[in-house]
Design a protein around this motif. Sequence first.
Motif, PDB file in Angstrom:
ATOM      1  N   ARG A 266      -6.600  -0.141  -4.180  1.00  0.00           N
ATOM      2  CA  ARG A 266      -6.143   0.111  -3.209  1.00  0.00           C
ATOM      3  C   ARG A 266      -5.155  -1.599  -2.891  1.00  0.00           C
ATOM      4  O   ARG A 266      -5.428  -1.950  -4.103  1.00  0.00           O
ATOM      5  CB  ARG A 266      -7.095  -0.162  -1.781  1.00  0.00           C
ATOM      6  CG  ARG A 266      -7.623   0.668  -1.589  1.00  0.00           C
ATOM      7  CD  ARG A 266      -7.177   2.416  -0.732  1.00  0.00           C
ATOM      8  NE  ARG A 266      -6.614   1.523   0.881  1.00  0.00           N
ATOM      9  CZ  ARG A 266      -5.519   2.418   1.495  1.00  0.00           C
ATOM     10  NH1 ARG A 266      -5.153   3.363   0.434  1.00  0.00           N
ATOM     11  NH2 ARG A 266      -5.626   1.559   1.768  1.00  0.00           N
TER      12      ARG A 266
ATOM     13  N   VAL B 131       0.497   7.005  -6.604  1.00  0.00           N
ATOM     14  CA  VAL B 131      -0.038   8.093  -6.422  1.00  0.00           C
ATOM     15  C   VAL B 131       0.095   9.824  -5.869  1.00  0.00           C
ATOM     16  O   VAL B 131       0.384  10.719  -6.900  1.00  0.00           O
ATOM     17  CB  VAL B 131      -1.499   7.624  -6.238  1.00  0.00           C
ATOM     18  CG1 VAL B 131      -2.447   8.811  -5.503  1.00  0.00           C
ATOM     19  CG2 VAL B 131      -1.786   6.719  -6.221  1.00  0.00           C
ATOM     20  N   ALA B 132       0.387   9.986  -4.933  1.00  0.00           N
ATOM     21  CA  ALA B 132       1.262  10.945  -3.967  1.00  0.00           C
ATOM     22  C   ALA B 132       2.305  11.969  -5.161  1.00  0.00           C
ATOM     23  O   ALA B 132       2.399  12.976  -4.836  1.00  0.00           O
ATOM     24  CB  ALA B 132       1.730  10.574  -2.188  1.00  0.00           C
TER      25      ALA B 132
ATOM     26  N   GLN C 194       0.938  -1.046   0.002  1.00  0.00           N
ATOM     27  CA  GLN C 194       0.149  -0.063  -0.234  1.00  0.00           C
ATOM     28  C   GLN C 194       0.453   0.766  -0.232  1.00  0.00           C
ATOM     29  O   GLN C 194       0.568   2.296  -0.514  1.00  0.00           O
ATOM     30  CB  GLN C 194      -0.805  -0.544   1.154  1.00  0.00           C
ATOM     31  CG  GLN C 194      -2.241   1.108   0.973  1.00  0.00           C
ATOM     32  CD  GLN C 194      -3.372   1.192  -0.055  1.00  0.00           C
ATOM     33  OE1 GLN C 194      -3.630  -0.181  -0.611  1.00  0.00           O
ATOM     34  NE2 GLN C 194      -2.246   2.294  -1.058  1.00  0.00           N
ATOM     35  N   ALA C 195       1.828   1.260   0.844  1.00  0.00           N
ATOM     36  CA  ALA C 195       2.936   2.397   0.872  1.00  0.00           C
ATOM     37  C   ALA C 195       3.569   2.905  -0.922  1.00  0.00           C
ATOM     38  O   ALA C 195       3.735   3.519  -1.481  1.00  0.00           O
ATOM     39  CB  ALA C 195       4.049   2.226   1.965  1.00  0.00           C
TER      40      ALA C 195
ATOM     41  N   ASP D 299       0.658   4.544  -2.754  1.00  0.00           N
ATOM     42  CA  ASP D 299       0.680   5.192  -2.025  1.00  0.00           C
ATOM     43  C   ASP D 299       1.624   6.141  -3.008  1.00  0.00           C
ATOM     44  O   ASP D 299       1.102   7.521  -3.253  1.00  0.00           O
ATOM     45  CB  ASP D 299       0.496   5.475  -1.014  1.00  0.00           C
ATOM     46  CG  ASP D 299      -0.901   5.054  -0.340  1.00  0.00           C
ATOM     47  OD1 ASP D 299      -1.994   5.041  -0.416  1.00  0.00           O
ATOM     48  OD2 ASP D 299      -0.739   4.242   1.837  1.00  0.00           O
TER      49      ASP D 299
END
Length: 55
Positions: free
Chosen positions: A38, A19-20, A12-13, A16
């Motif tokens: 997810r 995306v970030a 998940q990290a 993320d």
Amino acid sequence: MCVPDTSLEDWQAVLDLLVASGWKCQYAEGETALPVPRAEAALSRPDDAERLVRP
């Protein structure tokens, strides 16, 4: 890809971060492009299911 001793939270990290970061990437299931899911949803698909994350 197989990364030994990697948890769902680790994956998940990574998602993320994709995306970030603003990096262009695409997730697809078969021919259908979708938003990056997810980790739990992506990793719960059957092993033979089509999926692709492209930078």
